[in-house]
Scaffold this active site. Structure first.
Site, PDB file in Angstrom:
ATOM      1  CG  HIS A   1      -2.237  -0.672   1.009  1.00 39.65           C
ATOM      2  ND1 HIS A   1      -2.994  -1.050   2.247  1.00 39.65           N
ATOM      3  CD2 HIS A   1      -2.970  -0.872   0.060  1.00 39.65           C
ATOM      4  CE1 HIS A   1      -4.086  -1.797   1.740  1.00 39.65           C
ATOM      5  NE2 HIS A   1      -3.983  -1.883   0.304  1.00 39.65           N
ATOM      6  CD  GLU A   2      -1.612   5.011  -0.300  1.00 43.81           C
ATOM      7  OE1 GLU A   2      -1.105   5.837  -1.057  1.00 43.81           O
ATOM      8  OE2 GLU A   2      -2.876   4.565  -0.514  1.00 43.81           O
ATOM      9  N   GLY A   3       2.984   2.977  -1.982  1.00 42.00           N
ATOM     10  CA  GLY A   3       4.316   2.856  -2.247  1.00 42.00           C
ATOM     11  C   GLY A   3       5.041   1.522  -1.512  1.00 42.00           C
TER      12      GLY A   3
END
Length: 601
Positions: free
Chosen positions: A441-443
């Site tokens: 998630h998110e990078g």
């Protein structure tokens, strides 16, 4: 099974004894609050999370959203929980009172949201995305955009998403193809496709506000040419009256390992009908704006990973105390009664590891939220600036470390349960599945490693790193008892070696191929993360030792504090020494992974 989501004694210890959150009430923004109001809000969150969110966590995992007759069907309990969350004021909790908010510190709001995520990550995801999207509009949107979108987002009538990823590009945002063409009517026509968009379609809210990255024709190549657009599901007038469906459509639902209650979608823009987008801020500045939401989301992902790990830990602790199985090696008589699992040293090892990971990760994330509070509300402008630098440096750690070790804690929770752990009749397998998404998630954590070593450490002539070392030094010097001094010495020696290897890598980046220098960035992330969490444990240990010296402690309080010290000992004896291997690999610029050829696999 326990219904405890986060140990309130532990949360109070971290918030008030370690982080001194009560002192925030002396600041202008929070002067209407007190510890009593903070505790009341946290208690409301704890209760609502158990009553409205936890009760359908397993069901939402088994009956994930489905696409039927052009609509996304989902459990009514999800809708009810989101509406209850909004009606209680949590969507707007951090915001100004004139936006319907409570002006609560980020530290307190994060603690509240920790209960909801621990209870039900899937349902909590919709609120998490909405508040982050609203905050971006609040900071970078025009006056008209704020007036149009913030009120319905704050009261739960609209939700929000972040639409970055494209099928062909993945995490490489410089390669996005979604286009934006200006019109004479002041809006843009958006054309393209996005994938893995959480909350991209659902049946909870009246409207969905997509924040979409796209490139205007003639924009510079790469990330410098990205702009940001508000793309609503439904087009509305300034006063909120719906005028028609916008040209953003659901292309498909994606079925995930975990977080199954949160829709994951593929979206198409402008395929079946014109898709109107409204430029946020200036052209070609979209990634800069979106980074606010991304960084906020990264802190949220780390926090979520810590509390999902925490939930699994509490379940396995409860099980280990109740489950009778086997005897100690010293008990050779098979007629003696079996003992509880927790009486076995190896089970205690697994529980201690979970405690060290989850309580350490929670401390790290709460420290991050305190930096947010200090960045925006501290009366000293120098401290505000320093807090921003520290937060920027530590964001990759705060995202990656809990999302690496939260799932490890859940894995150990399954192991404590034994064969029961991997069955769906018990909750810990879902904790692991939900948490396994967070390293991506998110990078991904690999991206966080490259960001840390390739960029964050060197920004502003490593000013953030200098500030971090100064803050660590304060707690190293505060270690006055024998065992805390021993741990402080261990941390100090490890820190000195880490500084030396950092200096070497910095010099190498100016002279050598960056591919070679950054090849082992994951080792640097692990080293930096473990050192930072060791610091969090030293801070907790210093406070625990101080409180243990207080007269009149109850046995319960004494047990809690001794447990903190034993977990700190575990981290310093079992975990911090593992960074020695990272340092050796970094010092030697080990090329094992870099020189491996694709053909050799």
């Amino acid at each position: 099974m326990t219904d405890t989501l986060i140990d309130r004694r532990d949360l109070d210890f971290l918030l008030y004894d370690v982080m001194d959150t009560g002192a925030l009430c002396s600041r202008d923004r929070f002067q209407d609050h007190s510890r009593e109001t903070f505790d009341a809000v946290i208690e409301t969150a704890d209760r609502m999370a158990r009553e409205k969110f936890a009760t359908h966590n397993s069901l939402a995992d088994k009956q994930e959203p489905s696409f039927v007759n052009g609509q996304v069907e989902m459990l009514p309990q999800v809708i009810e929980a989101f509406q209850a969350y909004a009606e209680a004021g949590f969507l707007a909790g951090r915001y100004d009172q004139d936006l319907g908010g409570m002006q609560l510190p980020e530290s307190v709001m994060a603690a509240c949201n920790g209960f909801f995520t621990a209870a039900n990550p899937g349902t909590a995801g919709y609120a998490f995305l909405t508040t982050a999207a609203a905050n971006l509009i609040r900071v970078f949107g025009s006056g008209a955009q704020k007036d149009k979108y913030l009120p319905p987002m704050m009261d739960g009538r609209y939700s929000g998403t972040m639409a970055l990823t494209e099928p062909h590009a993945g995490s490489s945002l410089s390669d996005i193809r979604t286009s934006a063409s200006p019109t004479d009517d002041g809006h843009y026509l958006i054309k393209g496709a996005k994938i893995y968009i959480s909350g991209g379609e659902q049946s909870i809210t009246e409207n969905i506000v997509h924040l979409v990255l796209a490139k205007i024709k003639g924009a510079p190549p790469g990330v410098k040419g990205i702009s940001l657009f508000i793309v609503p599901k439904f087009l509305t007038t300034a006063d909120g009256q719906v005028t028609g469906r916008n040209g953003v459509a659901l292309a498909g639902l994606i079925h995930k390992l975990g977080y199954r209650g949160t829709t994951s979608t593929a979206l198409s823009f402008g395929d079946d009908a014109p898709c109107h987008g409204y430029l946020v801020g200036e052209p070609h500045q979209g990634l800069k704006y979106m980074f606010q939401m991304m960084n906020e989301a990264r802190l949220g992902v780390g926090f979520g990973a810590a509390v999902i790990g925490y939930r699994g830990y509490l379940h396995s602790l409860d099980y280990a105390k109740d489950r009778l199985q086997g005897r100690k090696p010293s008990q050779s008589d098979p007629t003696t009664p079996p003992v509880a699992l927790i009486e076995h040293a190896d089970v205690r090892r697994m529980l201690l590891a979970q405690k060290a990971y989850c309580e350490g990760g929670l401390a790290l994330c709460l420290y991050g939220t305190r930096l947010v509070d200090d960045q925006h509300t501290h009366p000293d402008p120098d401290v505000r600036e320093q807090s921003g630098f520290l937060l920027d440096l530590l964001t990759p750690i705060m995202k990656a470390w809990p999302s690496e070790y939260g799932p490890k804690a859940n894995d150990l929770a399954i192991q404590v349960y034994g064969g029961a752990g991997y069955t769906r009749e018990y909750p810990v397998e879902q904790c692991w599945r939900d948490n396994r998404l967070n390293p991506i998630h998110e990078g991904t954590n690999g991206i966080q490693a490259l960001d840390l070593l390739g960029r964050k450490v060197w920004q502003n002539k490593s000013y953030g790193l200098q500030l971090l070392m100064k803050r660590m030094q304060v707690d190293l010097e505060a270690a006055t008892t024998a065992r805390c001094q021993q741990w402080a010495l261990s941390l100090s020696e490890t820190l000195q070696r880490a500084v030396k290897v950092t200096q070497d890598l910095g010099a190498a980046l100016t002279k050598e191929n960056p591919d070679a220098v950054l090849a082992n960035a994951s080792c640097y992330l692990h080293m930096f993360g473990h050192i930072t969490v060791a610091w969090m444990w030293l801070r907790q240990a210093n406070v625990a030792e101080f409180k243990l010296a207080s007269p009149g402690l109850s046995e319960q309080d004494r047990n809690f504090l001794e447990g903190k010290l034993q977990a700190a000992q575990y981290f310093f004896h079992w975990e911090l020494p593992t960074v020695a291997q990272d340092i050796v690999l970094l010092q030697n610029r080990d090329d094992t992974c870099l020189t491996m050829k694709a053909e050799w696999f």
